[in-house]
Write a protein that holds these residues in place. Sequence first.
Motif: not given
Length: 135
Positions: A28, A63, A66, A76
């Motif tokens: 991340r 990740a 974010i 995403s």
Amino acid sequence: MLTERTLVIVDAANVVGSVPDGWWRDRRGAAERLRDSLVPFAAAGLPGHPGPVELVLVVEGAARGIASVPGVRVESAPGSGDDRIVDLVAAESAPPADRDCVVVTADRELRQRVEAYGAQCAGPRTVRPLPPHKD
């Protein structure tokens, strides 16, 4: 005639993984660092694609979630990041297609998939040069 800013889609997992800098310990954080490093490209553009450009960073796995920042929209992927990238390119190539689309990745299969929709491809070094070698 192309009238809008070039769309640049960055394959976060592939670009982050292109430099062995310990990214696997904090996926991340690595994606956030990549996002932040992309901000100047929004105004400056890429070789052959002068700025400003629209930058989209596609993240997956750890990740996901974010935040976007000014200059870089984060997408995403609900599943495969590659599938999300192909979906974005396909939507962009639907008529009336009026701008260039560049996908930043070294993934050969992904390159073939997006080139089938007319996207151009660039390697990870376009946005993430190798760090200086330490002797």
